[in-house]
Design a protein around this motif. Structure first.
Motif, PDB file in Angstrom:
ATOM      1  N   LEU A   1       0.835  -1.201   0.000  1.00 16.32           N
ATOM      2  CA  LEU A   1       0.000   0.000   0.000  1.00 16.32           C
ATOM      3  C   LEU A   1       0.876   1.259   0.000  1.00 16.32           C
ATOM      4  O   LEU A   1       0.552   2.254  -0.665  1.00 16.32           O
ATOM      5  N   ALA A   2       1.984   1.210   0.743  1.00 15.49           N
ATOM      6  CA  ALA A   2       2.907   2.348   0.729  1.00 15.49           C
ATOM      7  C   ALA A   2       3.454   2.551  -0.684  1.00 15.49           C
ATOM      8  O   ALA A   2       3.548   3.683  -1.173  1.00 15.49           O
ATOM      9  N   GLY A   3       3.795   1.423  -1.341  1.00 15.26           N
ATOM     10  CA  GLY A   3       4.300   1.507  -2.713  1.00 15.26           C
ATOM     11  C   GLY A   3       3.251   2.069  -3.653  1.00 15.26           C
ATOM     12  O   GLY A   3       3.554   2.891  -4.523  1.00 15.26           O
ATOM     13  N   LEU A   4       1.994   1.656  -3.464  1.00 17.41           N
ATOM     14  CA  LEU A   4       0.894   2.170  -4.285  1.00 17.41           C
ATOM     15  C   LEU A   4       0.776   3.684  -4.115  1.00 17.41           C
ATOM     16  O   LEU A   4       0.659   4.435  -5.093  1.00 17.41           O
ATOM     17  N   SER A   5       0.846   4.119  -2.862  1.00 22.20           N
ATOM     18  CA  SER A   5       0.747   5.547  -2.578  1.00 22.20           C
ATOM     19  C   SER A   5       1.864   6.304  -3.292  1.00 22.20           C
ATOM     20  O   SER A   5       1.624   7.328  -3.949  1.00 22.20           O
ATOM     21  N   GLY A   6       3.091   5.774  -3.173  1.00 25.57           N
ATOM     22  CA  GLY A   6       4.226   6.432  -3.808  1.00 25.57           C
ATOM     23  C   GLY A   6       4.104   6.443  -5.323  1.00 25.57           C
ATOM     24  O   GLY A   6       4.363   7.460  -5.976  1.00 25.57           O
ATOM     25  N   ALA A   7       3.659   5.312  -5.896  1.00 18.87           N
ATOM     26  CA  ALA A   7       3.534   5.230  -7.349  1.00 18.87           C
ATOM     27  C   ALA A   7       2.504   6.228  -7.866  1.00 18.87           C
ATOM     28  O   ALA A   7       2.681   6.816  -8.932  1.00 18.87           O
ATOM     29  N   MET A   8       1.437   6.428  -7.097  1.00 16.33           N
ATOM     30  CA  MET A   8       0.379   7.318  -7.583  1.00 16.33           C
ATOM     31  C   MET A   8       0.725   8.793  -7.453  1.00 16.33           C
ATOM     32  O   MET A   8       0.229   9.613  -8.222  1.00 16.33           O
ATOM     33  N   VAL A   9       1.547   9.160  -6.432  1.00 15.50           N
ATOM     34  CA  VAL A   9       1.844  10.593  -6.302  1.00 15.50           C
ATOM     35  C   VAL A   9       2.944  11.032  -7.266  1.00 15.50           C
ATOM     36  O   VAL A   9       3.173  12.225  -7.418  1.00 15.50           O
ATOM     37  N   GLY A  10       3.620  10.066  -7.912  1.00 15.43           N
ATOM     38  CA  GLY A  10       4.707  10.415  -8.821  1.00 15.43           C
ATOM     39  C   GLY A  10       4.347  11.523  -9.797  1.00 15.43           C
ATOM     40  O   GLY A  10       5.097  12.487  -9.941  1.00 15.43           O
ATOM     41  N   PRO A  11       3.227  11.429 -10.507  1.00 18.47           N
ATOM     42  CA  PRO A  11       2.873  12.479 -11.463  1.00 18.47           C
ATOM     43  C   PRO A  11       2.450  13.803 -10.815  1.00 18.47           C
ATOM     44  O   PRO A  11       2.289  14.797 -11.518  1.00 18.47           O
ATOM     45  N   LEU A  12       2.255  13.829  -9.499  1.00 19.63           N
ATOM     46  CA  LEU A  12       1.824  15.070  -8.840  1.00 19.63           C
ATOM     47  C   LEU A  12       2.974  15.786  -8.163  1.00 19.63           C
ATOM     48  O   LEU A  12       3.064  17.010  -8.188  1.00 19.63           O
ATOM     49  N   LEU A  13       3.838  14.996  -7.484  1.00 23.51           N
ATOM     50  CA  LEU A  13       4.968  15.584  -6.772  1.00 23.51           C
ATOM     51  C   LEU A  13       6.234  15.193  -7.504  1.00 23.51           C
ATOM     52  O   LEU A  13       6.227  14.313  -8.355  1.00 23.51           O
ATOM     53  N   SER A  14       7.343  15.805  -7.134  1.00 26.38           N
ATOM     54  CA  SER A  14       8.587  15.344  -7.727  1.00 26.38           C
ATOM     55  C   SER A  14       9.068  14.137  -6.938  1.00 26.38           C
ATOM     56  O   SER A  14       8.951  14.082  -5.715  1.00 26.38           O
ATOM     57  N   VAL A  15       9.587  13.153  -7.658  1.00 30.09           N
ATOM     58  CA  VAL A  15      10.088  11.931  -7.038  1.00 30.09           C
ATOM     59  C   VAL A  15      11.560  12.161  -6.705  1.00 30.09           C
ATOM     60  O   VAL A  15      12.367  12.357  -7.604  1.00 30.09           O
ATOM     61  N   GLN A  16      11.873  12.182  -5.405  1.00 24.57           N
ATOM     62  CA  GLN A  16      13.264  12.460  -5.045  1.00 24.57           C
ATOM     63  C   GLN A  16      13.641  11.781  -3.741  1.00 24.57           C
ATOM     64  O   GLN A  16      12.773  11.368  -2.961  1.00 24.57           O
ATOM     65  N   VAL A  17      14.947  11.670  -3.523  1.00 23.61           N
ATOM     66  CA  VAL A  17      15.455  11.071  -2.295  1.00 23.61           C
ATOM     67  C   VAL A  17      14.985  11.897  -1.105  1.00 23.61           C
ATOM     68  O   VAL A  17      15.025  13.119  -1.147  1.00 23.61           O
ATOM     69  N   GLY A  18      14.517  11.209  -0.067  1.00 26.12           N
ATOM     70  CA  GLY A  18      14.066  11.914   1.124  1.00 26.12           C
ATOM     71  C   GLY A  18      12.581  12.248   1.091  1.00 26.12           C
ATOM     72  O   GLY A  18      12.044  12.756   2.067  1.00 26.12           O
ATOM     73  N   MET A  19      11.895  11.943  -0.048  1.00 32.93           N
ATOM     74  CA  MET A  19      10.470  12.261  -0.139  1.00 32.93           C
ATOM     75  C   MET A  19       9.669  11.482   0.904  1.00 32.93           C
ATOM     76  O   MET A  19       8.595  11.911   1.327  1.00 32.93           O
ATOM     77  N   GLY A  20      10.203  10.327   1.331  1.00 32.35           N
ATOM     78  CA  GLY A  20       9.489   9.525   2.307  1.00 32.35           C
ATOM     79  C   GLY A  20       9.543  10.093   3.712  1.00 32.35           C
ATOM     80  O   GLY A  20       8.658   9.848   4.520  1.00 32.35           O
ATOM     81  N   ASP A  21      10.592  10.874   4.002  1.00 32.14           N
ATOM     82  CA  ASP A  21      10.795  11.310   5.378  1.00 32.14           C
ATOM     83  C   ASP A  21       9.717  12.282   5.827  1.00 32.14           C
ATOM     84  O   ASP A  21       9.186  12.200   6.927  1.00 32.14           O
ATOM     85  N   ARG A  22       9.425  13.239   4.941  1.00 32.01           N
ATOM     86  CA  ARG A  22       8.482  14.262   5.346  1.00 32.01           C
ATOM     87  C   ARG A  22       7.072  13.681   5.491  1.00 32.01           C
ATOM     88  O   ARG A  22       6.366  13.960   6.455  1.00 32.01           O
TER      89      ARG A  22
END
Lengths: 322, 304
Positions: free
Chosen positions: B200-221
């Motif tokens: 589910l975390a992976g799904l969330s990350g995959a879906m926000v890709g086109p909305l936010l920039s995909v970058q190192v540290g994006m998970g921390d915030r």
């Protein structure tokens, strides 16, 4: 804490090293040792305070960087207004004298800890970890938003706080100031741990219910410990700001809180000299690994995991025995 | 008014993103008693793998499952090798060890994909916007995220309330030791639950890709926001995670949209913008503090 002959020996070596570091640096022709030693002493001060919470009282605070950063910003903001000759919040003038600025840094950090602790200590366990983390992040966002004081970019200032007899440009003298502060804080921790107050804190770690049963209000003791630790972190932050002549929201970032927790556990939770060892190990590791590869975190991360999984007694336990 | 409706939908979409993360995190905490800081790393892995797959194949429908699979496999591997040893430890050890994992995963991603932010394109069949409320055109892609979130929430509800695995999950969240004592193969259940959460975390990350920039540290915030969500909702409670996620999503989005405007009425524009941004970052934390003052165990405490 420091009881057996071996423990006395290790403690004596540590104090000697602390005193002789500048001599050692010139002997080995490694001037970098001075700034490394200063950084170790400063982190160790903050970690001693956190150790009182984690090790003595059993309170895993994940927001220690908040008080560290506040102490730093007191120095930075007062220096900023002193240089501009303007007033802080239009009320009082800036300052650059250590005798004014440092106590103020301690008091403001302690007051913040009193406030945050009063709210956070209503919870326990994981909620306590999370709420201390959240409060620290709140302060992080606050300082990142304060454009007057540099916002995200941080705030630099020209000169260290003035101390009598000490030149603000002399790095060796500043090292001795930090080392002396560390020894004072260690002595304070030793006294507190042996006092009635310290006994109560240890009792709270072992069983809060038992403390309640013998008629002690553990909340007050925990809050006192939290406030004390916050003040000590404020001192460390003030020294850190002086060392770099720069403060930034990074000082309050949650990874800084994580680093402090790592130093406590790495050095030896609840021991007197553990924080010194933990801070030294962390600073040296980061420096050496960073020289070796820019991807030093790829070593640091797994190392941390291994330490937590395997080496539970910490460096103090490994060196000095239990 | 139309602006408000649009921002409410944005809040819903952010809330859904948070819910996908919070559901896994709170399940893992409820059943294994593990506090996993590296959950945000799984979100980051999902986002990176999906963005890279999409760039390589051009197919969004391939990218999302790839991101989910990468996150799930990484999660299960980490669970089996490292996290399993932490279940019996105190929360401090768990926090520190998973803190180490964050450093590791951030650096691995930086080495594999570089530190430059990536941006995934919105797939053609989900681009554009629709006007389903008169006067409020709204991007289809964000609506799709909301729909996926609703589907996942429904699916989780069905799984947890109506299946045998779900029964064990509920039993585990109420009393771990009893489930263990009754002879359930708890190791398998743990790995399954962890894999589900990671997916589910992976799904969330995959879906926000086109909305936010995909970058190192994006998970921390987003991790910290997710913790705020599950503490508000009550640790271990899926229902709490849903309510908490929607609350945090709304408050964060609405304060971000309207607070600077409100502050402009009382101070200079530049100050209002920066202070408004700072305050809206703090808003969810303030909400959490208030909730914990009133109900120290969250809105829907799971453990009895």
């Amino acid at each position: 804490m420091v009881e057996t002959a071996r423990q006395r020996l290790v403690a004596a070596i540590l104090v000697l090293l602390l005193a002789a570091l500048p001599a050692l640096a010139s002997l080995l022709a490694m001037p970098d040792l001075i700034s490394l030693g200063t950084q170790v002493a400063i982190y160790a001060i903050a970690t001693v305070g956190l150790n009182l919470l984690i090790g003595t009282t059993g309170l895993p605070s994940f927001g220690h960087a908040a008080f560290f950063g506040l102490g730093g910003y007191v120095v930075g903001i007062l220096a900023f207004h002193a240089a501009e000759d303007s007033a802080v919040f239009g009320l009082f003038p800036g300052a650059t004298d250590a005798w004014i600025v440092w106590p103020l840094a301690i008091i403001i950090a302690a007051l913040a800890a009193l406030l945050i602790g009063a709210l956070s200590l209503r919870t326990a366990g994981v909620s306590f970890i999370m709420i201390t983390l959240a409060f620290a992040q709140m302060l992080f966002y606050l300082f990142a938003a304060l454009k007057t004081y540099g916002g995200d970019d941080g705030l630099g200032f020209r000169r260290r706080n003035a101390l009598p007899w000490v030149s603000p440009r002399d790095d060796v003298a500043f090292y001795y100031v930090c080392a002396a502060a560390l020894l004072l804080v260690l002595a304070g921790f030793h006294l507190v741990a042996r006092s009635r107050f310290g006994n109560v804190l240890q009792g709270i770690r072992q069983s809060e219910r038992r403390m309640a049963a013998i008629g002690l209000r553990s909340y007050r003791y925990k809050l006192a410990a939290f406030t004390l630790a916050g003040g000590v972190a404020g001192l460390a932050g003030a020294l850190q700001a002086n060392m770099l002549r720069f403060v930034s929201p990074d000082m309050l970032h949650w990874t800084t809180s994580g680093d402090f927790m790592v130093m406590v556990v790495l050095g030896g939770t609840g021991t007197l000299f553990g924080p010194v060892l933990g801070a030294a190990a962390m600073v040296l590791l980061q420096t050496w690994l960073a020289q070796w590869t820019e991807h030093w975190m790829i070593v640091m991360g797994p190392l941390l995991v291994a330490v937590i999984l395997l080496a539970r007694r910490g460096l103090w336990g490994a060196l000095a025995g239990k | 008014m139309t602006l408000l409706l649009e921002q409410v939908l944005n809040g819903l979409q952010y809330g859904v993103t948070l819910f996908l993360l919070a559901a896994g995190l709170t399940l893992v905490f409820g059943i294994m008693g593990l506090i996993n800081l590296a959950h945000g790393s799984l979100y980051m892995i999902g986002a990176f793998v999906a963005a890279r797959t999409q760039a390589a194949t051009g197919s969004f429908l391939l990218a999302v499952p790839a991101g989910m699979a990468a996150a799930a496999l990484t999660g299960m591997a980490v669970e089996a090798t490292i996290l399993r040893r932490l279940y019996a430890r105190d929360h401090l050890d768990q926090v520190l060890a998973t803190f180490g994992l964050i450093l590791f995963f951030n650096e691995v991603m930086a080495m594999l994909f570089g530190r430059q932010p990536m941006m995934a394109p919105i797939p053609d069949f989900l681009s554009g916007s629709v006007t389903f409320i008169p006067g409020v055109p709204y991007p289809v892609y964000r609506l799709a995220i909301i729909a996926v979130g609703v589907l996942v929430a429904g699916g989780l509800y069905g799984l947890i309330v109506h299946t045998r695995v779900g029964m064990l999950v509920r039993a585990g969240a109420t009393n771990r030791d009893m489930v263990r004592a009754l002879g359930v193969r708890i190791g398998l259940l743990y790995t399954l639950v962890f894999g589900l959460g990671a997916m589910l975390a992976g799904l969330s990350g995959a879906m926000v890709g086109p909305l936010l920039s995909v970058q190192v540290g994006m998970g921390d915030r987003i991790l910290i926001s997710t913790f705020v969500v599950i503490v508000i909702g009550g640790l271990g409670s899926i229902r709490g995670a849903l309510v908490g996620a929607l609350l945090v999503g709304m408050i964060d989005t609405l304060t971000r949209a309207f607070l600077p405007g409100l502050l402009r009425g009382v101070m200079a524009a530049a100050d209002a913008d920066s202070i408004g941004a700072g305050l809206s970052s703090m808003a969810a934390m303030i909400l959490m503090a208030v909730v914990l003052m009133v109900r120290p165990r969250g809105l829907f405490p799971a453990h009895g």
